[in-house]
Design a protein around this motif. Structure first.
Motif, short mmCIF file in Angstrom:
data_model
loop_
_atom_site.label_atom_id
_atom_site.label_comp_id
_atom_site.label_asym_id
_atom_site.label_seq_id
_atom_site.Cartn_x
_atom_site.Cartn_y
_atom_site.Cartn_z
N UNK A 1 -7.99 -44.13 -31.12
CA UNK A 1 -6.79 -43.43 -31.57
C UNK A 1 -7.11 -42.69 -32.86
N UNK A 2 -6.53 -41.52 -33.00
CA UNK A 2 -6.82 -40.67 -34.14
C UNK A 2 -5.60 -40.51 -35.03
N UNK A 3 -5.83 -40.38 -36.33
CA UNK A 3 -4.74 -40.23 -37.29
C UNK A 3 -4.29 -38.77 -37.34
N UNK A 4 -2.98 -38.56 -37.31
CA UNK A 4 -2.40 -37.23 -37.40
C UNK A 4 -1.38 -37.21 -38.53
N UNK A 5 -1.70 -36.45 -39.56
CA UNK A 5 -0.84 -36.40 -40.75
C UNK A 5 0.50 -35.73 -40.45
N UNK A 6 0.51 -34.83 -39.45
CA UNK A 6 1.72 -34.07 -39.14
C UNK A 6 2.67 -34.78 -38.18
N UNK A 7 2.34 -35.99 -37.76
CA UNK A 7 3.20 -36.76 -36.86
C UNK A 7 3.95 -37.82 -37.66
N UNK A 8 5.25 -38.01 -37.38
CA UNK A 8 6.08 -39.02 -38.03
C UNK A 8 5.87 -38.99 -39.56
N UNK A 9 6.18 -37.86 -40.16
CA UNK A 9 5.89 -37.65 -41.58
C UNK A 9 6.59 -38.68 -42.49
N UNK A 10 7.76 -39.17 -42.04
CA UNK A 10 8.46 -40.16 -42.87
C UNK A 10 7.68 -41.47 -42.97
N UNK A 11 6.77 -41.69 -42.04
CA UNK A 11 5.93 -42.89 -42.08
C UNK A 11 4.53 -42.57 -42.60
N UNK B 1 -12.05 -46.92 -36.42
CA UNK B 1 -12.83 -47.65 -35.41
C UNK B 1 -12.17 -48.95 -34.95
N UNK B 2 -10.94 -49.18 -35.35
CA UNK B 2 -10.24 -50.39 -34.90
C UNK B 2 -9.18 -50.09 -33.86
N UNK B 3 -8.61 -48.88 -33.90
CA UNK B 3 -7.48 -48.54 -33.03
C UNK B 3 -7.96 -48.19 -31.62
N UNK B 4 -7.22 -48.70 -30.61
CA UNK B 4 -7.63 -48.46 -29.22
C UNK B 4 -6.41 -48.33 -28.33
N UNK B 5 -6.48 -47.37 -27.40
CA UNK B 5 -5.45 -47.23 -26.37
C UNK B 5 -5.83 -48.13 -25.20
N UNK B 6 -5.01 -49.11 -24.82
CA UNK B 6 -5.39 -50.04 -23.75
C UNK B 6 -5.29 -49.43 -22.36
N UNK C 1 3.62 -45.09 -35.93
CA UNK C 1 3.65 -44.63 -37.30
C UNK C 1 2.72 -45.45 -38.19
N UNK C 2 2.10 -44.76 -39.16
CA UNK C 2 1.19 -45.45 -40.07
C UNK C 2 1.89 -46.58 -40.80
N UNK C 3 3.11 -46.33 -41.26
CA UNK C 3 3.88 -47.35 -41.98
C UNK C 3 4.18 -48.55 -41.11
N UNK C 4 4.62 -48.30 -39.88
CA UNK C 4 4.92 -49.39 -38.94
C UNK C 4 3.68 -50.23 -38.66
N UNK D 1 -13.96 -29.44 -42.56
CA UNK D 1 -12.65 -30.09 -42.49
C UNK D 1 -12.66 -31.35 -43.33
N UNK D 2 -11.50 -31.93 -43.55
CA UNK D 2 -11.43 -33.14 -44.38
C UNK D 2 -10.50 -34.16 -43.75
N UNK D 3 -10.67 -35.39 -44.15
CA UNK D 3 -9.78 -36.48 -43.72
C UNK D 3 -9.27 -37.17 -44.97
N UNK D 4 -8.46 -38.21 -44.82
CA UNK D 4 -7.98 -38.92 -46.00
C UNK D 4 -8.15 -40.42 -45.84
N UNK D 5 -7.80 -41.14 -46.88
CA UNK D 5 -8.04 -42.58 -46.92
C UNK D 5 -7.25 -43.36 -45.89
N UNK D 6 -6.05 -42.84 -45.50
CA UNK D 6 -5.24 -43.56 -44.52
C UNK D 6 -5.97 -43.66 -43.18
N UNK D 7 -6.69 -42.59 -42.83
CA UNK D 7 -7.43 -42.61 -41.58
C UNK D 7 -8.55 -43.66 -41.62
#
Length: 518
Positions: A314-324, A303-308, A347-350, A292-298
């Motif tokens: 938290x994991x990056x999902x390319x297929x979620x909120x595609x506009x962002x 290792x910084x993102x956390x659910x409190x 969203x990644x953009x937000x 499998x592969x990942x991309x630079x946005x991930x």
């Protein structure tokens, strides 16, 4: 003047013969002390601990520390082998004791640092102690290899799905063997992924491997790693593949992989749960899925993102909120569903905009940084005062325990206590001393860390000042900045974020709240 003597005793495991029991070692030393009219300054007992490494023996470390503090005039250990079974460390231990002004007495080896004309006898005994340990290790190793060649299962616990019969052989377990077969079927024939399998087993209450093995940290939740361990274990084909790793040295205990041609393979050693064909097909399928592969946005926020709420990353999902350009989602939600946690999606953009805006404001605000430091310093001062108060209390408790030991020794010397009574009460004291010493070390470490808060903060300021001269719209610059100055980024259920800056350890400060209030 009566000599103040410290007694050191140690046993490693049931390997130590009765003549080297703790009771015997103490009695041996007490007899010598009584005959010479000396007094006991303290007892130091490492029970059930290997003699290979001093760092693993809390009481030996305490003995050496007390020697440097001149708390006694002499140390008695029954023999060099009780001091340890590492030649170099035994020489260092003896040197620390003697150079601190204390006398080292090893009666069984007829060694006394004051009366012995040379250290030759000590050195020989230390060498023999290490060689004895090496010989014992080799015997165990050869014994295990011999058993493996005869098809005997060597692991301490049977593989999940099996149990041991009265002869120690693996046989299918009526309860868990069908679970193993189902896991292989779901993965190979039904197309289920490891996470779906683990979710299903958890939801339907299947006993986990740790529950079946009666491990200390049992749980009802199946982990993806457990599924992978089962799917890759060749034992389920009836084949024993043993001696895949070995200890390079009995001193270091470092384990190394054994070349395949040196491994011990025993076919048809026990009943198979899975055919060899299905097992190979599963390995091939896992290998193909692994590409499998990942991309630079991930990687930008890796290792910084956390659910409190659930504590998962938290994991990056390319297929979620595609506009962002994709989104980050709680791993607990992804792996275990909405019954476990909510999505906490952002969203990644937000996220990128919010983090960059906060960094730009921080970079451009010296007032904000100064107010932050005042808050950090004040909070640390309050915490440090409480820690020092607790540390002083522990010191008093430790002094009382040492007095208790002296009282026990006096009672024992006057024959008011039997050896069994003395040993039982002394072991309780030793356990309390170990607990106190561990907590003291933790407190001292935290106090020392907090003393460095100002230095840490100034280093943080320098990093911020450096990046103020750079373009944080450049992704590579931003990535470097994120991982140097941010501890973690929490994303709440409503999509709001909280940034924790890495000025001090996270248990010391909530940096985001301080920044927001600054």
């Amino acid at each position: 003047m009566s000599l103040k003597v410290a007694i050191y005793a140690r046993v490693s495991t049931t390997r130590d013969a009765q003549k080297d029991s703790i009771d015997n070692q103490i009695a041996y030393a007490m007899d010598l002390i009584t005959r010479n009219g000396w007094t006991v300054a303290g007892t130091y007992i490492d029970n059930g601990i290997s003699g290979l490494k001093v760092k693993n023996r809390a009481q030996m470390q305490r003995l050496l520390a007390d020697a440097k503090k001149k708390k006694f005039d002499a140390v008695i250990a029954k023999s060099v082998s009780r001091l340890g079974r590492n030649l170099v460390e035994n020489l260092q231990t003896a040197d620390i004791i003697v150079s601190s002004g204390a006398r080292l007495i090893l009666p069984e080896d007829n060694y006394d640092s004051v009366t012995s004309q040379s250290k030759f006898n000590f050195n020989i005994r230390a060498l023999l102690a290490e060689e004895d340990s090496a010989t014992f290790s080799r015997r165990i190793k050869l014994g295990r290899q011999g058993s493996a060649k005869r098809g005997k299962y060597q692991a301490s616990l049977p593989a999940y799905g099996y149990r041991r019969d009265e002869n120690g052989n693996l046989v299918p377990d009526e309860v868990t063997a069908p679970t193993v077969q189902s896991i292989f079927h779901w993965y190979l024939h039904d197309g289920w992924g490891m996470q779906k399998i683990s979710n299903f087993l958890t939801e339907h209450g299947y006993p986990t491997p740790r529950t079946v093995s009666n491990a200390g940290n049992q749980g009802t939740v199946w982990q993806q790693s457990s599924i992978k361990c089962i799917l890759t274990n060749v034992t389920y084909t009836g084949t024993l593949c043993q001696h895949r790793e070995e200890v390079r040295s009995h001193m270091s205990k470092e384990r190394v992989k054994v070349p395949e041609d040196k491994q011990i393979i025993f076919e048809n050693a026990h009943p198979a749960l899975i055919s060899k064909e299905d097992f190979k097909a599963v390995q091939d399928l896992m290998k193909s899925k692994g590409n499998s592969h990942s991309n630079g946005q991930e990687s930008l926020f890796a290792h910084l993102m956390l659910c409190p709420d659930c504590g998962h990353g938290m994991t990056y999902r390319k297929d979620r909120l595609k506009k962002q350009n994709g989104a980050y989602v709680c791993c607990g939600y992804v792996k275990r569903g909405k019954a476990f946690c909510s999505s906490h999606v952002i969203g990644y953009g937000t996220l990128l905009t919010a983090v960059k805006d906060d960094l730009k404001e921080l970079i451009g605000s010296n007032v904000r940084l100064d107010r932050l430091f005042d808050a950090v310093k004040g909070n640390v001062g309050l915490k440090q005062s409480a820690l020092i108060k607790e540390l002083n209390k522990l010191n008093k408790q430790q002094e009382q325990l040492e007095k208790n030991v002296q009282g026990l020794i006096t009672l024992f010397s006057n024959q008011a206590l039997t050896l069994e009574q003395f040993n039982a009460q002394n072991q309780r004291n030793q356990a309390e001393q170990h607990t106190l010493a561990k907590r003291k070390a933790e407190l001292e470490s935290v106090i020392e860390t907090q003393k460095d808060t100002e230095e840490q903060f100034r280093a943080f300021q320098k990093k911020i000042a450096l990046f103020a001269q750079l373009d944080i719209d450049d992704e590579q610059v931003l990535k470097q900045l994120l991982h140097q100055v941010i501890e973690k980024i929490e994303v709440h259920q409503d999509g709001s974020i909280k940034i924790h800056y890495s000025i001090a350890h996270p248990q010391d400060q909530d940096m985001s709240e301080l920044l927001q209030g600054a």
